[in-house]
Design an enzyme around this catalytic site. Structure first.
Site, PDB file in Angstrom:
ATOM      1  CE1 TYR A 142      43.995  41.416  46.182  1.00 53.75           C
ATOM      2  CE2 TYR A 142      44.014  40.518  48.497  1.00 53.75           C
ATOM      3  CZ  TYR A 142      43.122  40.600  47.217  1.00 53.75           C
ATOM      4  OH  TYR A 142      42.103  40.381  46.998  1.00 53.75           O
ATOM      5  CE  LYS A 191      41.791  31.466  34.590  1.00 52.70           C
ATOM      6  NZ  LYS A 191      40.637  30.552  34.117  1.00 52.70           N
ATOM      7  CG  ASP A 223      38.177  29.112  35.756  1.00 54.79           C
ATOM      8  OD1 ASP A 223      38.734  28.378  36.435  1.00 54.79           O
ATOM      9  OD2 ASP A 223      38.123  29.361  34.640  1.00 54.79           O
ATOM     10  CG  ASP A 247      40.197  38.851  49.878  1.00 59.11           C
ATOM     11  OD1 ASP A 247      39.431  38.652  50.637  1.00 59.11           O
ATOM     12  OD2 ASP A 247      40.498  39.924  49.141  1.00 59.11           O
ATOM     13  CG  ASP A 251      34.681  37.506  52.152  1.00 63.82           C
ATOM     14  OD1 ASP A 251      35.278  36.816  53.067  1.00 63.82           O
ATOM     15  OD2 ASP A 251      34.455  38.205  51.938  1.00 63.82           O
TER      16      ASP A 251
END
Ligand code: NAD
Length: 356
Positions: A142, A191, A223, A247, A251
């Site tokens: 980001y 990852k 994952d 992020d 959620d």
């Protein structure tokens, strides 16, 4: 003890939920003999309306000189079309950056009384859900270099993902320290089978785990983690991950608590000054109706006591009062089911304050 708190009520339901959180703050002050000096400041859309920008330098300075910042939420349709550099969310990004807040802590706790509101099956939640997700907040993709350009007649977009070992280490330390205050387990999500940033992430986390030998440590690929949050949420205690993974996963985790209105958060940096806010937005659809749930904001105040003021006892007083009020059957509209007692936002704030 005397503490100064900058209060940014913000927009939409922000003012009503923060008003209830301030009642709780006042009650703790009276009960435990602390003095809280609060200063209310315009922020987000409310600040755009008054000063033409979402966060003024003066407001920022007052926040910097406080012991903690309490925030409601910002935004709403009224400001959707303002200049993109002046939008309410710009105020949020700016305050996090200016206060050096690089870690976002979101506890996900399913209260026993709200099990019916959790979308997971009973057999999955029977061991309880109670973990904290710690998301890196100021690095990663980001904040990397962004570029969209034409190459040989084709438009190509690039987002750079970058982490320094120092950025990883400092959030790792917060995760391990948090685990020491809880059930002493850290799950680090990356990852590393694909990304260099994740390989470095894993290396630094392993180095830290050797220093924190009293804390159980595990790695998990992102994952796999996205499945484990649904299949075995009881297996987590403290979860730490980089910005974008956090992020998305935070959620996903937020739906486990029954209502978004229940979820608090803390954003921390390398000093004790933290920013405390519920995870939800300004809920313009219910603003001004006095039906919103103030518990996420009230639990954010509990986090303020725990992380900025080192007052664990006061944090527990608030958390136990919330638990008791739910056990007594009181609910705001978002959680209301047949057989429970419906309270308005202000009645919920009063009931929790009285219970403390
Ligand atoms: P939202 O979180 O405001 O609302 C989503 C849904 O959840 C709505 O139906 C709302 O009524 C409900 N809800 C949210 N909080 C609740 C509470 N405390 N009690 C009961 N119900 C609650 O998300 P949105 O509708 O996507 O966004 C609305 C505005 O908020 C937008 O302008 C968005 O940009 C902004 N926003 C701000 C923040 C922040 O300030 N940190 C975060 C997210 C969104």
């Amino acid at each position: 003890m005397k503490k100064k708190i900058a209060v940014l009520k913000g927009d939409g339901i922000g003012p009503e939920i923060v008003t209830e959180a301030l009642k709780v703050l006042k009650k703790i002050g009276e009960k435990c003999g602390h003095e809280f000096e609060t200063e209310e400041l315009f922020f987000g859309g409310a600040s755009i309306d008054k000063y033409g920008e979402p966060l003024t330098d003066e407001t920022l300075n007052i926040c910097k000189n406080s012991d903690a910042v309490l925030l409601g939420a910002v935004g709403g349709p009224k400001w959707d079309n303002v200049d993109k550099d002046k939008r309410p969310e710009k105020g949020l990004l700016k305050i996090r950056k200016e206060l050096g807040l690089f870690a976002n802590l979101r506890p996900t706790k399913l209260y026993k009384e709200l099990e019916n509101s959790c979308p997971l099956k009973k057999e999955i939640i029977k061991s309880g859900i109670d973990f904290v997700m710690i998301r890196e907040l100021t690095g990663g993709v980001y904040f990397g270099k962004k570029e969209t350009k034409e190459v040989d007649g084709m438009i190509v977009a690039t987002d750079e993902m970058k982490y320094t070992e120092e950025e990883i280490r400092r959030i790792g330390v917060i995760a391990f320290d948090t685990a020491r205050k809880r059930n002493k387990k850290v799950t680090s999500i990356d990852k590393s089978n694909v990304l260099d940033t994740s390989k470095l992430w894993r290396k630094i986390m392993h180095e830290l785990s050797e220093k924190y030998s009293d804390v159980k440590y595990e790695d998990m690929l992102v994952d796999s983690a996205s499945m484990q949050i649904i299949k075995n949420p009881s297996g987590f205690d403290v979860v730490v991950t980089e910005n974008m993974f956090g992020d998305i996963l935070s959620d996903e985790a937020s739906v486990l608590a029954g209502s978004i209105g229940m979820m608090p958060s803390a954003s921390l940096g390398s000093t004790k000054l933290g920013l405390y806010e519920p995870i939800h937005g300004s809920a313009p659809d219910i603003a001004g109706l006095n039906i919103s749930n103030p518990i996420g904001t009230i639990l954010s105040v509990a986090m303020m006591f725990r992380y900025s003021f080192d007052m664990e006892n006061e944090a527990l007083l608030i958390e136990k009062a919330v638990e008791k009020v739910l056990a007594d059957g009181y609910r705001t509209t978002d959680l209301f089911v047949e057989g429970t007692k419906k309270l308005s936002c202000s009645e919920m704030g009063d009931t929790i304050s009285k219970t403390i």
